[in-house]
Design a protein around this motif. Structure first.
Motif, mmCIF file in Angstrom:
data_model
loop_
_atom_site.group_PDB
_atom_site.id
_atom_site.type_symbol
_atom_site.label_atom_id
_atom_site.label_comp_id
_atom_site.label_asym_id
_atom_site.label_seq_id
_atom_site.Cartn_x
_atom_site.Cartn_y
_atom_site.Cartn_z
ATOM 1 N N TYR A 1 -15.587 -6.090 8.272
ATOM 2 C CA TYR A 1 -15.418 -5.144 9.159
ATOM 3 C C TYR A 1 -13.953 -4.431 9.031
ATOM 4 O O TYR A 1 -13.803 -3.291 8.849
ATOM 5 N N ILE A 2 -12.941 -5.389 9.206
ATOM 6 C CA ILE A 2 -11.660 -4.617 9.296
ATOM 7 C C ILE A 2 -11.156 -4.189 7.880
ATOM 8 O O ILE A 2 -10.608 -3.100 8.128
ATOM 9 N N SER A 3 -11.590 -4.464 6.796
ATOM 10 C CA SER A 3 -11.020 -4.080 5.448
ATOM 11 C C SER A 3 -11.906 -2.517 5.544
ATOM 12 O O SER A 3 -10.882 -1.585 5.243
ATOM 13 N N PRO B 1 0.742 -1.194 -0.234
ATOM 14 C CA PRO B 1 -0.102 0.171 0.090
ATOM 15 C C PRO B 1 0.837 1.213 -0.130
ATOM 16 O O PRO B 1 1.842 1.230 0.487
ATOM 17 N N PHE C 1 -9.210 -2.513 -0.595
ATOM 18 C CA PHE C 1 -10.209 -3.205 0.509
ATOM 19 C C PHE C 1 -11.526 -3.124 0.417
ATOM 20 O O PHE C 1 -12.102 -4.011 0.946
ATOM 21 N N ALA D 1 -12.561 -0.643 8.174
ATOM 22 C CA ALA D 1 -12.068 0.039 8.998
ATOM 23 C C ALA D 1 -10.679 0.594 8.406
ATOM 24 O O ALA D 1 -10.209 1.656 8.543
ATOM 25 N N THR D 2 -9.938 -0.348 7.904
ATOM 26 C CA THR D 2 -8.628 -0.104 7.392
ATOM 27 C C THR D 2 -8.846 1.181 6.426
ATOM 28 O O THR D 2 -8.038 2.238 6.298
ATOM 29 N N LYS E 1 -12.806 -6.593 -0.100
ATOM 30 C CA LYS E 1 -12.767 -7.522 0.911
ATOM 31 C C LYS E 1 -14.215 -7.149 1.818
ATOM 32 O O LYS E 1 -13.878 -6.016 2.429
ATOM 33 N N ALA F 1 -11.227 3.343 5.952
ATOM 34 C CA ALA F 1 -11.599 4.376 6.761
ATOM 35 C C ALA F 1 -10.449 5.019 7.542
ATOM 36 O O ALA F 1 -10.100 6.332 7.403
ATOM 37 N N ARG G 1 -0.901 -0.852 -3.555
ATOM 38 C CA ARG G 1 -1.298 -2.316 -3.496
ATOM 39 C C ARG G 1 -2.907 -1.913 -3.090
ATOM 40 O O ARG G 1 -3.823 -2.652 -3.593
#
Lengths: 404, 211
Positions: A248-250, A233, A242, A252-253, A245, A255, A236
Motif C-alpha cells: 500500500y505505502i509504495s 528520488p 515504487f 501511496a507514495t 514494491k 500517487a 531513484r
C-alpha cells in the motif's frame, strides 16, 4: 545557498548585464523590430541566459532551432547540439536539467508526439525545461501546417502549458516563462505553444528589450528536489520504481508524487498572474455573446468582433493565456453574463471547448466552433457566420469561394 | 478563499494535495495555519503551543541541515539543536521530545528502523512506532517534504509543522517560509515564553491506514 541576486548588475562573457527580470520586462527600453516569429525566438533566447539548447529538425520549428545554433556560435549559449531524434532530444534535455542547467528546446507536431513519454517524466522529476511547441498537424495524411491538436496531448503531462497569440507574446513569455517555471514551489517544465507558420513564419513588429541585458542565471540550488543523484528520488524512482514494491505505502507514495506535480501546477498560478498580468485577458466583459479562444484564434476573433460591431452586434472576448494552470475561476467570472459562448479552434477535436464546458455552469451556452484543422486558415467571416447562424441573425455577406 | 482546511488526519485513503483544494502558499512575511494565511507571529505562537501540547513533539531535520554542505546549513543545524534542547527544557513530565534525522531519501527496503531515522517514503512508520503527535520538518527538500507530509496526513493524526527555506508547504498544518537561523531561534524563544502555560495532551497520535 547560492544567491542569484548577487549577479545582478554584473556582466556575462558576452558583455550582457544580468538584470532583475521584473525591471528587464517592465522598465527596460523597448525597440520595435520587424522579425519573423522564429527570429523572435532567437532574440528571446539571446537574452535568456540559457545553458543548453538541444535541437532536432522538424517543420516549423527547424528555423528557430537553427537560428539558436547561430547564438551558440556567437557564444550566447553554453552548449548546443542535435539529438538523434525528438525522443533523444527530450531525454538529453532531461539530463542537462538534472545537472542543473537552464535548458531550452523546440519541437513541433509528430516530433512532439514521438517525444511524449519524456514530458510526464520531466514533470515528475521537476525539471524546469522550456520547450517551444510550434504546433502543426500530427496525424496522417501528413501535414506541416498549423493545427493545435498536439496541445490536447500536452494538457495532461503535468507541464505548464501556455498558448501565445503573437510573436510579441512569444518574446515576453519565453523570458517570463523561466521566472515562473523555476520558482521553487513550481519547478516544472513549460510547453510554450504557438500556432506554427502563423506565428513562426510571419513577420511582425515586436518590441524587444536591449540585447545587452539578460536574465539572471538559473540557480539549481533553489530546486525543490536534489540535484542529480542516482541514489535519491526522483532519479531513484525511475531506476527502482515504487510500482515494483507491491504494498500500500509504495502505491501511496507514487500517487502522492503524482499529486505533488499537479499541486505544483496549481502553485504556478500566482506567479503566472504576476508575470502575465492575469491568466486571461477580457474585452467587453458584459457582452451577452462572448468568444473564448487561445493562440492565433484570438486574433481572428478580434477581427470577427470588429466585423460584428460594424453590423451593430456587440461581442466580447476571453483570451486564454495559460491552459495549465487552467484559469477556471477567471473564466467563470468572465463568462457569467454570457448567454452564448463561441470557441473558435484550429483543431478537429475542440479540446478548448471541452475544457470550457467542464468549467462553467450552464455549459449548453458553449458553441464548440467554428473549427478548422490541417492548416486551414480561419477567416474572421466564418466566425461571424457561425455566430449569426447559431443566433438566427441575418447573414450580410457570402463567403468567397476558396476552392483550388 | 477555499473552504478546505489542512487538519490532522487520518484524512482519507488517498488525501488530495492541499494545493489542489485551493490552499495557497503564504507570501514573504506570512505563514499559514490549517491552510489559512496568517502572520508569522501568530504562527510562532501556535507552533510553540502545539509542541508544548504534544506528548511526543519531534523535530525531523533533513539533508539540507544535516550535512554541512555550506556555512548556512551548519548554522541552521546548531539552531535546530538549540530548539530541541529548549523543547526538552520546557516540556512537562510524561512528554518526550525527539530529534529523528532524515539523512537521505533513498527508499529503504525491506524495512526502515524507525528508532534511528525517518524514511520520507514511509514517514507514517516512524510516527506510529514512536507515537509522535506533533512534528516539524526542517531542511527537507520541498518536493520530498510535500510527499511525506501528505502521507502523514493520510495515515496518522500527527500535527505537522514545516519550517521551509523556500515557499512553504500547503500539506502541513502549519508552515513557515524563508526559514533562517533567526526564525528557528525565534520559535525556540516562543517555546520558552509559553513554558508552563500550555496543558499537554494525554493521548498521542492515532494510526489510520495500514502498511
Amino acid at each position: 545557498m547560492a544567491d542569484i541576486h548577487s549577479v545582478i548588475g554584473t556582466k556575462n562573457k558576452k558583455g550582457q548585464t544580468y538584470t532583475d527580470t521584473w525591471k528587464l520586462m517592465n522598465e527596460a527600453p523597448r525597440t520595435p523590430s520587424f522579425y519573423t516569429g522564429s527570429e523572435v525566438i532567437k532574440e528571446a533566447v539571446r537574452r535568456a541566459s540559457c545553458d543548453v539548447m538541444i535541437a532536432y529538425p522538424i517543420t516549423p520549428q527547424s528555423e528557430a532551432a537553427a537560428l539558436i545554433g547561430e547564438l551558440f556560435a556567437e557564444g550566447y549559449i553554453g552548449d548546443y547540439f542535435r539529438g538523434e531524434s525528438e525522443f533523444a532530444v527530450m531525454s538529453q534535455c532531461a539530463g542537462a536539467a538534472f545537472g542543473g542547467a537552464r535548458v531550452f528546446t523546440t519541437t513541433a507536431g509528430p516530433g512532439t508526439m514521438r517525444a511524449m513519454e519524456n514530458f510526464p517524466m520531466w514533470s515528475g522529476a521537476r525539471l524546469p525545461i522550456q520547450m517551444i511547441v510550434t504546433c502543426r498537424g500530427i496525424n496522417s495524411p501528413l501535414s506541416i501546417q498549423p493545427d493545435t491538436l498536439e496541445i490536447a496531448y500536452l494538457l495532461n503531462t503535468g507541464m505548464l502549458v501556455w498558448h501565445a497569440e503573437t510573436a510579441q507574446d512569444f518574446f515576453d513569455w519565453i523570458l517570463k516563462g523561466y521566472m515562473v517555471s523555476e520558482e521553487p514551489d513550481v519547478h516544472l517544465p513549460l510547453a510554450l505553444c504557438c500556432d506554427g507558420f502563423f506565428v513562426t513564419h510571419t513577420k511582425d513588429v515586436v518590441n524587444l528589450t536591449p540585447a545587452d541585458m539578460c536574465l539572471p542565471p538559473y540557480d539549481p540550488y533553489r530546486s525543490p528536489v536534489p540535484c542529480m543523484d542516482m541514489e535519491c528520488p526522483p532519479v531513484r524512482m525511475m531506476r527502482d520504481p515504487f510500482v515494483m514494491k507491491s504494498n500500500y505505502i509504495s502505491y501511496a507514495t507514487h500517487a502522492s508524487w503524482q499529486q505533488e506535480v499537479w499541486a505544483a501546477v496549481e502553485r504556478s498560478r500566482k506567479h503566472s498572474i504576476k508575470w502575465l498580468n492575469g491568466l486571461i485577458d477580457v474585452e467587453n466583459a458584459d457582452a451577452e455573446i462572448m468568444l473564448l479562444a487561445s493562440g492565433t484564434a484570438v486574433s481572428q476573433s478580434r477581427e470577427a468582433i470588429r466585423l460584428l460591431e460594424d453590423e451593430g452586434v456587440r461581442c466580447g472576448l476571453v483570451k486564454v493565456k495559460t491552459l495549465r494552470p487552467w484559469p477556471e475561476e477567471e473564466i467563470r467570472e468572465a463568462t457569467k453574463n454570457a448567454k452564448h459562448i463561441f470557441v473558435p479552434e484550429f483543431n478537429v477535436t475542440g479540446w478548448l471547448a471541452k475544457e470550457l464546458k467542464a468549467t462553467i455552469p450552464n455549459h449548453e451556452r458553449v458553441h464548440a466552433g467554428p473549427r478548422v484543422a490541417g492548416g486551414m486558415t480561419m477567416p474572421p467571416e466564418i466566425i461571424v457566420n457561425e455566430i449569426k447562424t447559431t443566433l438566427g441573425l441575418k447573414k450580410s455577406f457570402v463567403m468567397a469561394g476558396r476552392g483550388s | 478563499m477555499s473552504q478546505y482546511r489542512v487538519l490532522p488526519g487520518p484524512e482519507h485513503f488517498l488525501p488530495p494535495a492541499a494545493a489542489s483544494m485551493g490552499i495557497r502558499l503564504p507570501n514573504p512575511g506570512e505563514a499559514h495555519i490549517n491552510g489559512v494565511i496568517t502572520s508569522e507571529e501568530k504562527a510562532y505562537e501556535e507552533a510553540a503551543k502545539q509542541f508544548l501540547m504534544a506528548k511526543v513533539p519531534t523535530l525531523f531535520p533533513g539533508p539540507l541541515v544535516l550535512w554541512a554542505w555550506n556555512e548556512k546549513a551548519a548554522k541552521k543545524a546548531t539552531a535546530i539543536r538549540h530548539l530541541y534542547d529548549t523543547l526538552k527544557e520546557c516540556v512537562q513530565p510524561g512528554q518526550k521530545p525527539m530529534l529523528i534525522p532524515m539523512p537521505d531519501y533513498r527508499p529503504k527496503y525491506p524495512k526502515i528502523n524507525p528508532e534511528v531515522e525517518i524514511n520520507p517514503n514511509h514517514p507514517n512508520l516512524t510516527i506510529w512506532h514512536n507515537k509522535i503527535d506533533c512534528c516539524m520538518f526542517i531542511g527537507v527538500h520541498c518536493h520530498q517534504a510535500n510527499l511525506s507530509l501528505k502521507i502523514i496526513r493520510g495515515g496518522t493524526s500527527c500535527y505537522t509543522i514545516a519550517m521551509c527555506a523556500q515557499a512553504g508547504h500547503e500539506d502541513a498544518m502549519l508552515s513557515f517560509r524563508d526559514a533562517s537561523v533567526e526564525k528557528i531561534m525565534t520559535l525556540a524563544e516562543w517555546v520558552r515564553k509559553l513554558k508552563g502555560t500550555v496543558q499537554p495532551r494525554l493521548t498521542s497520535a492515532k494510526s489510520g491506514a495500514s502498511n
